[in-house]
Design an enzyme around this catalytic site. Structure first.
Site, PDB file in Angstrom:
ATOM      1  N   ARG A  95      48.172  69.351  47.988  1.00  0.00           N
ATOM      2  CA  ARG A  95      46.706  69.349  48.077  1.00  0.00           C
ATOM      3  C   ARG A  95      46.112  68.204  47.266  1.00  0.00           C
ATOM      4  O   ARG A  95      45.156  67.546  47.692  1.00  0.00           O
ATOM      5  CB  ARG A  95      46.165  70.691  47.581  1.00  0.00           C
TER       6      ARG A  95
ATOM      7  N   HIS B 239      43.591  65.379  48.666  1.00  0.00           N
ATOM      8  CA  HIS B 239      42.254  65.189  48.121  1.00  0.00           C
ATOM      9  C   HIS B 239      42.094  63.807  47.496  1.00  0.00           C
ATOM     10  O   HIS B 239      40.984  63.255  47.486  1.00  0.00           O
ATOM     11  CB  HIS B 239      41.943  66.278  47.090  1.00  0.00           C
TER      12      HIS B 239
ATOM     13  N   VAL C 201      39.306  60.305  49.123  1.00  0.00           N
ATOM     14  CA  VAL C 201      38.247  59.719  48.309  1.00  0.00           C
ATOM     15  C   VAL C 201      38.748  58.381  47.768  1.00  0.00           C
ATOM     16  O   VAL C 201      39.694  58.331  46.987  1.00  0.00           O
ATOM     17  CB  VAL C 201      37.860  60.647  47.133  1.00  0.00           C
TER      18      VAL C 201
ATOM     19  N   SER D 113      42.914  58.126  41.984  1.00  0.00           N
ATOM     20  CA  SER D 113      41.644  58.295  41.276  1.00  0.00           C
ATOM     21  C   SER D 113      41.376  59.759  40.962  1.00  0.00           C
ATOM     22  O   SER D 113      40.602  60.068  40.042  1.00  0.00           O
ATOM     23  CB  SER D 113      40.490  57.708  42.100  1.00  0.00           C
TER      24      SER D 113
ATOM     25  N   ASN E 285      37.115  70.342  43.972  1.00  0.00           N
ATOM     26  CA  ASN E 285      38.270  70.277  43.073  1.00  0.00           C
ATOM     27  C   ASN E 285      38.110  71.062  41.776  1.00  0.00           C
ATOM     28  O   ASN E 285      39.105  71.475  41.169  1.00  0.00           O
ATOM     29  CB  ASN E 285      38.563  68.817  42.702  1.00  0.00           C
TER      30      ASN E 285
ATOM     31  N   PRO F  24      37.146  67.239  53.690  1.00  0.00           N
ATOM     32  CA  PRO F  24      36.753  68.280  54.657  1.00  0.00           C
ATOM     33  C   PRO F  24      36.643  69.645  53.983  1.00  0.00           C
ATOM     34  O   PRO F  24      37.421  69.983  53.095  1.00  0.00           O
ATOM     35  CB  PRO F  24      37.890  68.248  55.682  1.00  0.00           C
TER      36      PRO F  24
ATOM     37  N   HIS G 123      48.623  74.396  55.062  1.00  0.00           N
ATOM     38  CA  HIS G 123      48.083  75.682  54.618  1.00  0.00           C
ATOM     39  C   HIS G 123      49.115  76.804  54.724  1.00  0.00           C
ATOM     40  O   HIS G 123      48.806  77.953  54.416  1.00  0.00           O
ATOM     41  CB  HIS G 123      46.847  76.051  55.435  1.00  0.00           C
TER      42      HIS G 123
END
Length: 334
Positions: A65, A69, A73, A79, A97, A165, A195
């Site tokens: 995950r 994530h 970004v 980052s 987050n 998302p 998932h």
């Protein structure tokens, strides 16, 4: 000048130029990037992931995950690992987050060992990409070759996490979010299979149980027996919905929450997808057909998942002289 050169020669020159540029781009990220400079890099990262997983199985989905994530970004530049400061709220503390990221200590342990082994050579962004792959493998999935050569970014802003998302998005919204990152709907459908491992906070889907719409308190597409189970696991608080102050979590794939398999897709077909964004896969025939295909051919899905992870891992990467190689993954270099 060009009008004096035969057309065929112009075409040949252009073709050579295109091939040169494309090969140069491919060379920026490549498999076995550290073979000569830090040959034990991948094995060190794998060891740290495996050690952490056997202490806490929730680490594996956390690392997958986190890589996802991160890439959504500013691209795959680590980052997401940068800590917030009094002067800046970083991605780590952005709405999708905050309080839910796991696995920082694994990345830091791997980085510490790599700095001792080959100082200043292995980026945090590459460590995160390798760790995501190793997390899938340790949970029973297929591995894939990870192209590396990423460098680390120096900017991390919480407000930019809006690009990630959301669990309540529709199929069109998710597809558009992936398209903005140059990923196809096929990539999206394959990647949602992640998932199959890990847990979710009840607050991420509680609207489907208690506050779905003005005409239905419960999402009518959600299997009734599954909804009843979720309500027992995620009871309403005094405000009429799940209490956000209680750290209530449920497995995303109850049948095999610690195994990378196609249980997630089976759940979707049974109307037991946890999120709206999961269940929305059945809203168009083409997406539904892929869900069915994944259930029928688990090995094919695992290969598609690996290919999609490679594609995702190329989003907005910094290479060459861009960015930096952080000494500490949690802090930009001074």
């Amino acid at each position: 000048m060009l009008d004096q050169i035969p057309t065929i020669k112009i075409l040949m020159i252009l073709l050579v130029l295109v091939l040169y540029l494309s090969s140069d781009v491919e060379a920026q990220l490549r498999v076995d990037f550290y073979r000569n400079t830090c040959p034990d890099a991948e094995s060190i990262i794998q060891e740290e992931v495996r050690k952490a997983f056997f202490r806490d199985r929730g680490i594996a989905p956390g690392l997958v995950r986190m890589h996802f994530h991160d890439c959504f970004v500013r691209g795959c530049d680590a980052s997401i690992l940068i800590k917030s400061t009094p002067a800046n709220v970083a991605e780590e503390d952005g709405p999708p987050n905050a309080g839910s990221l796991r696995g920082f200590e694994v990345i830091e342990s791997a980085k510490d060992r790599l700095e001792q082994e080959c100082r200043g050579l292995v980026s945090c962004a590459d460590i995160l990409a390798y760790a995501a792959r190793d997390s899938v493998v340790v949970t029973g999935g297929l591995g894939w070759d990870v192209p590396a050569g990423r460098r680390d970014g120096r900017i991390s802003r919480a407000e930019e996490t809006v690009d990630i998302p959301a669990p309540f998005d529709s199929l069109d919204q998710i597809t558009q979010a992936f398209a903005k990152k140059t990923l196809l709907q096929d990539d999206m459908i394959a990647l949602l299979g992640a998932h199959t491992i890990g847990r979710s906070h009840c607050t991420s889907f509680s609207d489907r149980l208690y506050n779905f719409s003005s005409t239905n308190s419960q999402d009518p597409t959600l299997d009734r027996r599954f909804a009843a189970l979720l309500k027992r696991q995620c009871p309403r608080g005094p405000q009429g919905t799940v209490d956000p102050n209680r750290d209530l979590v449920v497995p995303m794939d109850p049948s095999s929450p610690a195994m990378t398999d196609v249980g997630y897709y089976r759940s979707v077909l049974l109307n037991r997808g946890l999120f709206t964004s999961d269940q929305t896969l059945l809203t168009i025939p083409r997406a539904r057909a892929q869900v069915v295909q994944n259930v029928q051919n688990p090995l094919l899905w695992m290969r598609k998942f690996g290919d999609a992870m490679v594609n995702m891992g190329k989003i907005g990467v910094l290479t060459g002289n861009d960015g930096e190689i952080r000494v500490n993954c949690r802090v930009i270099n001074g």
